[in-house]
Design a protein around this motif. Structure first.
Motif, short mmCIF file in Angstrom:
data_model
loop_
_atom_site.label_atom_id
_atom_site.label_comp_id
_atom_site.label_asym_id
_atom_site.label_seq_id
_atom_site.Cartn_x
_atom_site.Cartn_y
_atom_site.Cartn_z
N SER A 55 -85.52 57.18 -28.59
CA SER A 55 -86.43 57.52 -29.69
C SER A 55 -86.06 56.73 -30.93
O SER A 55 -85.00 56.11 -31.00
N ASN B 207 -85.58 63.89 -35.02
CA ASN B 207 -86.97 64.31 -35.25
C ASN B 207 -87.50 65.16 -34.10
O ASN B 207 -88.59 65.72 -34.20
N PHE B 208 -86.72 65.25 -33.03
CA PHE B 208 -87.14 66.00 -31.84
C PHE B 208 -86.06 67.02 -31.48
O PHE B 208 -85.47 66.97 -30.41
N ASP C 292 -93.91 59.63 -31.54
CA ASP C 292 -94.94 60.28 -32.36
C ASP C 292 -95.86 59.20 -32.92
O ASP C 292 -95.74 58.02 -32.57
N ASP C 293 -96.77 59.60 -33.80
CA ASP C 293 -97.77 58.64 -34.27
C ASP C 293 -97.18 57.53 -35.14
O ASP C 293 -97.84 56.53 -35.40
N ALA D 259 -94.48 63.25 -26.17
CA ALA D 259 -95.44 62.71 -27.15
C ALA D 259 -95.86 63.76 -28.16
O ALA D 259 -96.24 64.88 -27.79
N GLU D 260 -95.81 63.37 -29.43
CA GLU D 260 -96.31 64.21 -30.51
C GLU D 260 -97.38 63.42 -31.28
O GLU D 260 -97.09 62.38 -31.87
N GLU D 261 -98.61 63.91 -31.23
CA GLU D 261 -99.73 63.32 -31.97
C GLU D 261 -99.91 61.84 -31.62
O GLU D 261 -100.21 61.02 -32.49
N LEU D 262 -99.71 61.52 -30.37
CA LEU D 262 -99.96 60.15 -29.90
C LEU D 262 -101.33 60.13 -29.25
O LEU D 262 -101.68 61.02 -28.49
N TYR E 12 -95.19 67.39 -27.45
CA TYR E 12 -94.21 67.90 -28.39
C TYR E 12 -94.94 68.47 -29.60
O TYR E 12 -95.91 67.86 -30.06
#
Length: 412
Positions: free
Chosen positions: A19, A24-25, A68-69, A96-99, A118
């Motif tokens: 990452s 952040n995760f 993430d994005d 994946a977060e907001e991807l 995520y």
């Protein structure tokens, strides 16, 4: 390896997170420790490719790439990581977060084994790891057996698909109201599931005022491991009567799902509901044939104009060329001429004769009441119960409900 992983060097490394910043995760850290104890490490993007070239990487079970994005600039490196891991037979999980779904779709096509959204749902990482540890052939065999050999007690509901032959021909309005009328056809009304397979512009969620959720994308991209709970939890309920699979929250590529994916979803729906209504995209895609073969009846909606006639002719030619079952098609004429419109009725007759088809369903103009109902997220029966369009749809629904009851009695 980063400093966060130096304390784990005494244990064999079975997996690594990759990452921009694993802090952040934080939920991923917790779940990795729960699943692997001290047998995992953390890598930054710049160090990941270097590590995969070292001997220590050969024995790893999987890597978990957390994105993430803000990671869009790293996509080229992520794609290289996936391809390198594939050459080493290391499985790849994408967290994946907001991807965007198009980006996720590309990563899965490149060889990522699975993805988990995520923030991580409870147990999601555990389930994903278990899927990685189950041999693909075993999963495929289980899926094939479940599709080919339904249990004796399993329902096998009827399937009715609806596809527009021109824009604005009322396919979704027909599908939504048909499903609702079947579900409300009496005290012993059949159980009904409505599936929105228009991946890009599906509007069933709008017509029934339902939320578009990420669960739909998770389901469609993981049908090989779909079970009843997974499927039923993805459906939404409208007014306690109708179960609905909406389109996803984002536009999805039309090739996101394969014919096998579609077959699994339809088979699961048939096993749990008496009637399955499918709203198809206007585009003919690689899995249109799958739906046509699975359907008991395939409604094609059109209007009394040249574009509809030309598109109907194209569809007929395409199906004939592939030797597909034309007999399943039922042509629906939307905004059909009124009884007193002799000129319009003559035009409809000429169109049917020129195409060598029959309009088995003629739907009158529902007027502005249809738009009003759709915009308010309600079936037509809730807004205008005496609407002439609704009366014709109700006739079709009643015929389907009666056929379903007859089939159930015969099976009993």
């Amino acid at each position: 390896m980063s400093s966060a992983s130096t304390s784990k060097q005494l244990a064999p490394i079975r997996a690594c997170t990759i990452s921009r910043d694993v802090q952040n995760f934080d939920l991923l850290i917790e779940d990795m420790e729960l699943e692997l104890g001290e047998s995992w490490g953390d890598l930054s993007f710049p160090n990941a490719l270097k590590f995969l070239d070292q001997p220590d990487a050969r024995g790893m079970e999987f890597i978990a790439i957390a994105l993430d994005d803000d990671d869009e600039p790293n996509m080229a490196l992520v794609e290289a990581l996936i391809q390198r891991a594939n050459t080493l037979d290391i499985a790849v999980l994408v967290i994946a977060e907001e991807l965007g779904p198009i980006t996720l779709h590309r990563l899965l096509r490149l060889g990522a084994s699975d993805f988990v959204p995520y923030p991580l749902p409870e147990g999601a990482l555990h389930d994903a790891i278990q899927r990685l540890r189950t041999p693909v052939t075993e999963v495929s065999n289980i899926s094939a057996q479940s599709r080919m050999m339904p249990s004796a007690s399993q329902k096998m509901g009827a399937v009715y698909a609806v596809q527009p032959l021109s824009g604005g021909s009322g396919a979704t309005t027909f599908a939504v109201n048909l499903a609702w009328e079947i579900a409300n056809s009496g005290k012993e009304a059949p159980s009904v599931c409505l599936l929105d397979f228009d991946l890009q512009t599906g509007s069933i969620a709008t017509y029934l005022d339902l939320a578009r959720t990420e669960k739909v994308y998770e389901l469609l991209s993981n049908t090989a491991v779909m079970d009843r709970d997974f499927f039923m939890n993805t459906l939404q309920t409208f007014n306690d009567r109708l179960k609905v699979l909406t389109a996803a929250a984002d536009m999805l590529p039309l090739d996101l799902i394969t014919p096998d994916d579609i077959d699994r979803v339809i088979t699961m729906a048939r096993a749990n509901f008496d009637v399955v209504i499918i709203d198809m995209p206007g585009t003919v895609v690689q899995w249109t044939e799958t739906v046509l073969n699975d359907a008991d009846c395939y409604y094609a909606t059109m209007e009394l104009d040249m574009r509809s006639a030309q598109n109907a002719l194209r569809l007929i030619r395409a199906l004939k060329a592939e030797d597909l079952p034309l007999s399943k098609l039922r042509y629906v004429l939307n905004r059909a001429p009124k009884f007193t419109d002799l000129s319009g009725k003559a035009r409809a007759k000429r169109m049917a004769e020129s195409l060598d088809i029959e309009f088995e369903v003629s739907l009158p103009d529902g007027t502005a009441q249809v738009t009003h109902a759709n915009d308010h997220g309600l079936p037509l029966a809730e807004i205008a119960p005496k609407n002439p369009l609704l009366k014709e749809i109700r006739k079709v629904a009643q015929a389907i409900a009666e056929a379903t009851h007859d089939h159930s009695r015969a099976a009993a």
